[in-house]
Design a protein around this motif. Structure first.
Motif, PDB file in Angstrom:
ATOM      1  N   ASP A   8       1.974   5.587  -5.491  1.00  0.00           N
ATOM      2  CA  ASP A   8       1.098   4.624  -4.821  1.00  0.00           C
ATOM      3  C   ASP A   8      -0.103   4.342  -5.726  1.00  0.00           C
ATOM      4  OD1 ASP A   8      -0.249   3.011  -2.995  1.00  0.00           O
ATOM      5  OD2 ASP A   8      -1.068   4.709  -1.893  1.00  0.00           O
ATOM      6  N   TYR A   9      -0.105   3.142  -6.280  1.00  0.00           N
ATOM      7  CA  TYR A   9      -1.115   2.759  -7.261  1.00  0.00           C
ATOM      8  C   TYR A   9      -2.507   2.675  -6.661  1.00  0.00           C
ATOM      9  CZ  TYR A   9      -3.489  -0.091 -10.764  1.00  0.00           C
ATOM     10  OH  TYR A   9      -4.388  -0.574 -11.682  1.00  0.00           O
ATOM     11  N   LEU A  10      -2.629   2.086  -5.468  1.00  0.00           N
ATOM     12  CA  LEU A  10      -3.946   1.886  -4.876  1.00  0.00           C
ATOM     13  C   LEU A  10      -4.664   3.205  -4.600  1.00  0.00           C
ATOM     14  CD1 LEU A  10      -3.342  -1.045  -2.360  1.00  0.00           C
ATOM     15  CD2 LEU A  10      -4.434  -1.133  -4.603  1.00  0.00           C
ATOM     16  N   SER A  11      -3.926   4.198  -4.147  1.00  0.00           N
ATOM     17  CA  SER A  11      -4.591   5.449  -3.778  1.00  0.00           C
ATOM     18  C   SER A  11      -4.917   6.321  -4.987  1.00  0.00           C
ATOM     19  CB  SER A  11      -3.752   6.237  -2.779  1.00  0.00           C
ATOM     20  OG  SER A  11      -2.582   6.719  -3.382  1.00  0.00           O
ATOM     21  N   SER A  12      -4.531   5.881  -6.188  1.00  0.00           N
ATOM     22  CA  SER A  12      -4.820   6.687  -7.378  1.00  0.00           C
ATOM     23  C   SER A  12      -6.319   6.890  -7.578  1.00  0.00           C
ATOM     24  CB  SER A  12      -4.199   6.051  -8.627  1.00  0.00           C
ATOM     25  OG  SER A  12      -4.768   4.781  -8.865  1.00  0.00           O
ATOM     26  N   ILE A  13      -7.147   5.971  -7.096  1.00  0.00           N
ATOM     27  CA  ILE A  13      -8.593   6.149  -7.269  1.00  0.00           C
ATOM     28  C   ILE A  13      -9.196   7.056  -6.200  1.00  0.00           C
ATOM     29  CG2 ILE A  13      -8.872   3.931  -8.425  1.00  0.00           C
ATOM     30  CD1 ILE A  13     -10.436   3.200  -5.719  1.00  0.00           C
ATOM     31  N   LEU A  14      -8.410   7.434  -5.225  1.00  0.00           N
ATOM     32  CA  LEU A  14      -8.906   8.333  -4.179  1.00  0.00           C
ATOM     33  C   LEU A  14      -8.752   9.783  -4.596  1.00  0.00           C
ATOM     34  CD1 LEU A  14      -7.475   6.404  -1.114  1.00  0.00           C
ATOM     35  CD2 LEU A  14      -9.792   6.302  -2.042  1.00  0.00           C
ATOM     36  N   HIS A  15      -8.489   9.995  -5.884  1.00  0.00           N
ATOM     37  CA  HIS A  15      -8.323  11.331  -6.451  1.00  0.00           C
ATOM     38  C   HIS A  15      -8.983  11.387  -7.822  1.00  0.00           C
ATOM     39  CE1 HIS A  15      -5.375  12.339  -3.400  1.00  0.00           C
ATOM     40  NE2 HIS A  15      -4.862  11.146  -3.600  1.00  0.00           N
ATOM     41  N   TYR A  16      -9.195  12.597  -8.300  1.00  0.00           N
ATOM     42  CA  TYR A  16      -9.625  12.789  -9.679  1.00  0.00           C
ATOM     43  C   TYR A  16      -8.764  13.890 -10.277  1.00  0.00           C
ATOM     44  CZ  TYR A  16     -12.268  13.532 -13.884  1.00  0.00           C
ATOM     45  OH  TYR A  16     -12.621  13.628 -15.199  1.00  0.00           O
ATOM     46  N   ASP A  17      -7.979  13.526 -11.275  1.00  0.00           N
ATOM     47  CA  ASP A  17      -7.127  14.524 -11.923  1.00  0.00           C
ATOM     48  C   ASP A  17      -7.383  14.587 -13.425  1.00  0.00           C
ATOM     49  OD1 ASP A  17      -6.005  12.165 -12.681  1.00  0.00           O
ATOM     50  OD2 ASP A  17      -3.986  12.611 -11.974  1.00  0.00           O
ATOM     51  N   GLY A  18      -8.637  14.391 -13.781  1.00  0.00           N
ATOM     52  CA  GLY A  18      -9.017  14.514 -15.180  1.00  0.00           C
ATOM     53  C   GLY A  18      -9.323  13.198 -15.855  1.00  0.00           C
ATOM     54  N   ALA A  48      -3.781  -4.563  -8.594  1.00  0.00           N
ATOM     55  CA  ALA A  48      -4.377  -4.148  -7.310  1.00  0.00           C
ATOM     56  C   ALA A  48      -4.910  -5.340  -6.506  1.00  0.00           C
ATOM     57  CB  ALA A  48      -5.490  -3.143  -7.558  1.00  0.00           C
ATOM     58  N   LYS A  49      -4.826  -6.533  -7.064  1.00  0.00           N
ATOM     59  CA  LYS A  49      -5.256  -7.765  -6.391  1.00  0.00           C
ATOM     60  C   LYS A  49      -6.693  -7.664  -5.877  1.00  0.00           C
ATOM     61  CE  LYS A  49      -0.594  -9.084  -5.441  1.00  0.00           C
ATOM     62  NZ  LYS A  49       0.527  -8.948  -4.621  1.00  0.00           N
ATOM     63  N   ASP A  50      -6.885  -7.651  -4.555  1.00  0.00           N
ATOM     64  CA  ASP A  50      -8.240  -7.643  -3.974  1.00  0.00           C
ATOM     65  C   ASP A  50      -9.041  -6.398  -4.350  1.00  0.00           C
ATOM     66  OD1 ASP A  50      -7.665 -10.024  -2.747  1.00  0.00           O
ATOM     67  OD2 ASP A  50      -7.212  -9.135  -0.805  1.00  0.00           O
ATOM     68  N   TYR A  51      -8.375  -5.363  -4.799  1.00  0.00           N
ATOM     69  CA  TYR A  51      -9.048  -4.099  -5.120  1.00  0.00           C
ATOM     70  C   TYR A  51      -9.304  -3.941  -6.616  1.00  0.00           C
ATOM     71  CZ  TYR A  51      -7.764  -3.259  -0.340  1.00  0.00           C
ATOM     72  OH  TYR A  51      -7.636  -3.373   1.020  1.00  0.00           O
ATOM     73  N   LYS A  52      -9.067  -4.995  -7.367  1.00  0.00           N
ATOM     74  CA  LYS A  52      -9.309  -4.953  -8.808  1.00  0.00           C
ATOM     75  C   LYS A  52     -10.748  -4.511  -9.067  1.00  0.00           C
ATOM     76  CE  LYS A  52      -9.507  -7.716 -12.969  1.00  0.00           C
ATOM     77  NZ  LYS A  52      -9.466  -9.038 -13.554  1.00  0.00           N
ATOM     78  N   GLY A  53     -10.918  -3.575  -9.981  1.00  0.00           N
ATOM     79  CA  GLY A  53     -12.250  -3.089 -10.332  1.00  0.00           C
ATOM     80  C   GLY A  53     -12.677  -1.851  -9.568  1.00  0.00           C
ATOM     81  N   CYS A  54     -11.998  -1.538  -8.474  1.00  0.00           N
ATOM     82  CA  CYS A  54     -12.324  -0.296  -7.759  1.00  0.00           C
ATOM     83  C   CYS A  54     -11.991   0.889  -8.660  1.00  0.00           C
ATOM     84  CB  CYS A  54     -11.530  -0.188  -6.455  1.00  0.00           C
ATOM     85  SG  CYS A  54     -12.093  -1.315  -5.169  1.00  0.00           S
ATOM     86  N   THR A  55     -12.813   1.917  -8.604  1.00  0.00           N
ATOM     87  CA  THR A  55     -12.637   3.046  -9.501  1.00  0.00           C
ATOM     88  C   THR A  55     -13.063   4.353  -8.839  1.00  0.00           C
ATOM     89  OG1 THR A  55     -13.375   4.002 -11.600  1.00  0.00           O
ATOM     90  CG2 THR A  55     -14.899   2.503 -10.524  1.00  0.00           C
ATOM     91  N   ASN A  56     -12.425   5.437  -9.264  1.00  0.00           N
ATOM     92  CA  ASN A  56     -12.832   6.741  -8.739  1.00  0.00           C
ATOM     93  C   ASN A  56     -14.214   7.133  -9.289  1.00  0.00           C
ATOM     94  OD1 ASN A  56     -11.817   7.238 -11.319  1.00  0.00           O
ATOM     95  ND2 ASN A  56     -10.540   8.957 -10.704  1.00  0.00           N
ATOM     96  N   LYS A  57     -14.643   6.524 -10.379  1.00  0.00           N
ATOM     97  CA  LYS A  57     -15.984   6.804 -10.908  1.00  0.00           C
ATOM     98  C   LYS A  57     -17.056   6.366  -9.913  1.00  0.00           C
ATOM     99  CE  LYS A  57     -19.004   6.352 -14.911  1.00  0.00           C
ATOM    100  NZ  LYS A  57     -19.866   7.334 -14.326  1.00  0.00           N
TER     101      LYS A  57
END
Length: 148
Positions: free
Chosen positions: A58-68, A77-86
């Motif tokens: 699941d590509y969208l939820s990849s920013i809801l984690h930090y694995d290094g 990600a369309k509407d979520y472009k630019g969202c980041t775990n940072k």
């Protein structure tokens, strides 16, 4: 009415009717909250709703984690472009949430608290990843767990 405590002050506000589910006067509807939030806040909270725990890719939820690594969602990600775990890490690490708590409306406080919880989860993964690079820290944590 709802009550909250911010910086030692008790806030009392009416709960607007548009926040309630139709036919259920004491139930809040998250989509009503999201609809009234800042664009950035709405994106991150709605990402949680869209995540697919059953799909490891699941590509969208990849920013809801930090694995290094810091992940920034791209055009896929369309509407979520630019969202980041940072953003989520910095929201806690750099105390960005403090500005969001200045608006004492019920809607804003709810959304801010939800975003804080989402961010804390990612921030904890970030911190654990950083300390896991130090064997002495890991040994100390393991020893503390064994003793307690």
């Amino acid at each position: 009415m709802f009550f909250d405590r911010i910086d030692g002050n008790i806030i009392m506000n009416e709960l607007s009717n548009r926040m309630k589910c139709k036919g259920k006067s004491n139930v809040l509807f998250i989509d009503n909250l999201i609809g009234n939030g800042k664009e950035e806040t709405k994106k991150y909270i709605s990402l949680v709703e869209k995540r697919n725990d059953e799909d490891p890719n699941d590509y969208l939820s990849s920013i809801l984690h930090y694995d290094g690594k810091i992940i920034i969602l791209d055009d896929k990600a369309k509407d979520y472009k630019g969202c980041t775990n940072k953003f989520l890490i910095d929201y806690i690490e750099k105390n960005f949430y403090i500005n969001d708590l200045k608006d004492h409306s019920f809607e804003n406080l709810c959304l801010t608290k939800i975003l804080i919880l989402i961010s804390v989860r990612v921030w904890i993964e970030y911190k654990l990843h950083k300390i896991s690079k130090s064997p002495l820290v890991i040994k100390k944590i393991v020893m503390e767990l064994l003793v307690s």
